[in-house]
Design an enzyme around this catalytic site. Structure first.
Site, PDB file in Angstrom:
ATOM      1  N   TYR A 135      71.529 -60.384  33.608  1.00 52.95           N
ATOM      2  CA  TYR A 135      71.061 -61.214  34.686  1.00 52.95           C
ATOM      3  C   TYR A 135      70.916 -60.364  35.926  1.00 52.95           C
ATOM      4  O   TYR A 135      71.415 -59.245  35.948  1.00 52.95           O
ATOM      5  CB  TYR A 135      72.078 -62.351  34.955  1.00 52.95           C
ATOM      6  N   GLU A 195      65.627 -58.377  34.195  1.00 55.46           N
ATOM      7  CA  GLU A 195      66.983 -58.929  34.261  1.00 55.46           C
ATOM      8  C   GLU A 195      66.757 -60.344  34.779  1.00 55.46           C
ATOM      9  O   GLU A 195      66.399 -60.538  35.935  1.00 55.46           O
ATOM     10  CB  GLU A 195      67.875 -58.122  35.207  1.00 55.46           C
TER      11      GLU A 195
END
Length: 161
Positions: A56, A135
């Site tokens: 992330y 991401e």
């Protein structure tokens, strides 16, 4: 994602511990997932582009992870990633930031570097495959466990980019 044959075993952002998230494997493409994907792309060359998706941080990452030296096509990557940021933001207002992979943290043996690197260029008909890594959401609140109500919007905003 540290098992690709591009600057493999340099010790940059990798581990020899098989329980590590950055395990490099015992040799390039020693892990079945990497062996399968590299074989597929080599059999279907030339490859012109590749996207690697992670979580992330809301980032778009360009090569290279193993060096701070700018890639030969840096201006093209910068232009492309800027357009991608705008396309993503236009869907739900989510902001992504574009950086080089080494700007996040140093890595080696990664998907993006393998696709763009000299090794694949040699076996890819002289073509560098433009490779980027995403991401995805979010910026850290949920880390790797994105709430279900954010999964579809995340897909919707990435697709046009």
């Amino acid at each position: 994602n540290r098992n690709y044959d591009d600057h493999w075993d340099t010790g940059i952002g990798t581990s020899a511990n098989p329980c590590s998230l950055v395990y490099k494997g015992t040799s390039p493409a020693s892990e079945p997932e990497i062996a399968s994907t590299t074989a597929y792309f080599l059999e279907n060359a030339p490859i012109y582009g590749a996207i690697d998706i992670h979580a992330y941080s809301q980032l778009i990452l360009a090569p290279s992870g193993w060096t701070k030296k700018l890639p030969p096509d840096n201006d093209i990557f910068v232009d492309l990633m800027g357009k991608m940021e705008k396309a993503i933001e236009s869907v739900h207002g989510t902001e992504y930031t574009s950086i080089r992979s080494s700007g996040l943290y140093p890595t080696s043996g990664t998907t993006g570097d393998w696709f763009y690197g000299e090794g694949l260029k040699t076996t890819n008909g002289g073509v560098r495959a433009y490779s980027l890594s995403f991401e995805l959401r979010d910026t850290g609140q949920h880390r790797f466990e994105l709430p279900p109500d954010q999964i579809r919007p995340n897909c919707e905003e990435i697709l046009p980019s």
